[in-house]
Design a protein around this motif. Structure first.
Motif, PDB file in Angstrom:
ATOM      1  N   PHE A 102       0.825  -1.205   0.000  1.00  0.00           N
ATOM      2  CA  PHE A 102       0.000   0.000   0.000  1.00  0.00           C
ATOM      3  C   PHE A 102       0.860   1.256   0.000  1.00  0.00           C
ATOM      4  N   TRP A 103       1.801   1.337   0.941  1.00  0.00           N
ATOM      5  CA  TRP A 103       2.604   2.547   1.079  1.00  0.00           C
ATOM      6  C   TRP A 103       3.548   2.760  -0.095  1.00  0.00           C
ATOM      7  N   ALA A 104       4.053   1.718  -0.685  1.00  0.00           N
ATOM      8  CA  ALA A 104       4.895   1.891  -1.879  1.00  0.00           C
ATOM      9  C   ALA A 104       4.094   2.577  -2.978  1.00  0.00           C
ATOM     10  N   TYR A 105       2.864   2.128  -3.167  1.00  0.00           N
ATOM     11  CA  TYR A 105       2.002   2.739  -4.172  1.00  0.00           C
ATOM     12  C   TYR A 105       1.647   4.174  -3.780  1.00  0.00           C
ATOM     13  N   ALA A 106       1.273   4.382  -2.508  1.00  0.00           N
ATOM     14  CA  ALA A 106       0.803   5.691  -2.048  1.00  0.00           C
ATOM     15  C   ALA A 106       1.868   6.776  -2.166  1.00  0.00           C
ATOM     16  N   VAL A 107       3.119   6.438  -1.888  1.00  0.00           N
ATOM     17  CA  VAL A 107       4.174   7.458  -1.918  1.00  0.00           C
ATOM     18  C   VAL A 107       5.028   7.405  -3.178  1.00  0.00           C
ATOM     19  N   GLY A 108       4.688   6.495  -4.095  1.00  0.00           N
ATOM     20  CA  GLY A 108       5.475   6.398  -5.329  1.00  0.00           C
ATOM     21  C   GLY A 108       6.848   5.804  -5.110  1.00  0.00           C
ATOM     22  N   GLY A 109       6.967   4.979  -4.073  1.00  0.00           N
ATOM     23  CA  GLY A 109       8.237   4.335  -3.772  1.00  0.00           C
ATOM     24  C   GLY A 109       8.297   2.927  -4.334  1.00  0.00           C
ATOM     25  N   THR A 110       9.263   2.185  -3.875  1.00  0.00           N
ATOM     26  CA  THR A 110       9.497   0.818  -4.319  1.00  0.00           C
ATOM     27  C   THR A 110       9.684  -0.071  -3.099  1.00  0.00           C
ATOM     28  N   VAL A 111       9.069  -1.247  -3.133  1.00  0.00           N
ATOM     29  CA  VAL A 111       9.347  -2.212  -2.073  1.00  0.00           C
ATOM     30  C   VAL A 111      10.832  -2.546  -2.178  1.00  0.00           C
ATOM     31  N   GLN A 112      11.520  -2.485  -1.049  1.00  0.00           N
ATOM     32  CA  GLN A 112      12.969  -2.721  -1.074  1.00  0.00           C
ATOM     33  C   GLN A 112      13.263  -4.078  -1.681  1.00  0.00           C
ATOM     34  N   PRO A 113      14.082  -4.113  -2.726  1.00  0.00           N
ATOM     35  CA  PRO A 113      14.375  -5.389  -3.384  1.00  0.00           C
ATOM     36  C   PRO A 113      15.283  -6.275  -2.526  1.00  0.00           C
ATOM     37  N   PRO A 114      15.281  -7.564  -2.828  1.00  0.00           N
ATOM     38  CA  PRO A 114      16.161  -8.474  -2.082  1.00  0.00           C
ATOM     39  C   PRO A 114      17.629  -8.189  -2.400  1.00  0.00           C
TER      40      PRO A 114
END
Length: 106
Positions: free
Chosen positions: A20-32
């Motif tokens: 949710f927050w990645a989408y909301a703030v235009g960020g990226t889920v931290q990759p492995p």
């Protein structure tokens, strides 16, 4: 200065909140980490029990401008109002449909 700021959230389901927050703030889920195709692969290789695979996650800003958002699972349920929260300001200074590009915003 050598210090990085992150905002940490205690929660029940880091995996759900991070999406949710990645989408909301235009960020990226931290990759492995390098060498791993997924976090599940990395955590399994490191011997982390499957029950702990959803114990933490993070959102990063690919441009490195905004702080990392870190979500950590905690066992206790929320019992009171959050003392820290994020407010998202959508298009400051704009009004109505120009804020979101849709007619429903008034």
């Amino acid at each position: 200065m050598g210090v990085e700021v992150q905002v940490t959230f205690d929660c029940a389901d880091p995996g759900a909140l991070v999406e949710f927050w990645a989408y909301a703030v235009g960020g990226t889920v931290q990759p492995p980490p390098d060498g791993f195709a997924s976090w599940a692969e990395a955590l399994t290789a490191w011997g982390v029990p499957i029950s702990e695979h959803n114990s933490r996650s993070a959102v990063i800003d690919p441009g490195g401008v905004t702080p990392r958002l870190f979500f950590q699972r905690v066992p206790e349920p929320k019992t009171a109002k959050n003392r820290v929260h994020l407010d998202l300001r959508a298009a400051p200074g704009l009004t109505g449909a120009s804020r979101t590009g849709s007619a429903w915003a008034t």
